[in-house]
Design a protein around this motif. Structure first.
Motif: not given
Length: 156
Positions: A80-99
């Motif tokens: 899994a990506l580190p937490e910083v990639f799991g948060a909601v981003s400027t894209h809406g749904f975070g990269l980590g969450a999508a993965i």
């Protein structure tokens, strides 16, 4: 296995455009057998985008608190990506969450490398910052080298 390289981000928001910048540079280099794609919206769009690809490379801006221009590399197929990639981003749904969603429904590519380039600014209308542009140019060379090795291995 030739890869699909996906750049995530909005080129009109400063360093958020690093993913599309890397993809544009790779397209100018005429990737040997690989594909490229830019996604400006929700990283959940990754799931249908990488369908049918066994090897995927994703490039996105990140804000983990390290020095701007730092390149983070992750094997997201196994970890899994580190937490910083799991948060909601400027894209809406975070990269980590999508993965992790893709992992949960068993639709991850066999090989998934994620590059996060540490951003300096996400200001609207701003160009890439100097450290992020330099990192992106380094990353283009690294990806070209990886793709070249994969192509040679496949042919040999």
């Amino acid at each position: 296995m030739t890869p699909l390289v996906i750049g995530i981000g909005n080129p009109e928001r400063g360093d958020d455009g690093v993913g599309p910048f890397v993809v544009a540079c790779l397209e100018q280099e005429h990737l040997p057998g690989g594909g490229t794609l830019c996604l400006q919206g929700d990283p959940a769009e990754l799931l249908p985008a990488w369908e049918g690809w066994q090897r995927v490379i994703v490039v996105d801006a990140c804000a983990s608190g390290t020095e701007p221009g730092t390149i983070h590399r992750f094997n997201a197929a196994t970890t899994a990506l580190p937490e910083v990639f799991g948060a909601v981003s400027t894209h809406g749904f975070g990269l980590g969450a999508a993965i992790e969603l893709a992992r949960a429904i068993d639709c991850l590519p066999l090989a998934l490398t994620v590059y996060g380039v540490e951003a300096e600014s996400f200001d609207a209308g701003a160009p890439l910052s100097h450290p992020v542009k330099a990192a992106a140019e380094t990353l283009v060379q690294e990806i070209m080298h990886m793709i070249g090795e994969a192509t040679c291995t496949k042919l040999g």
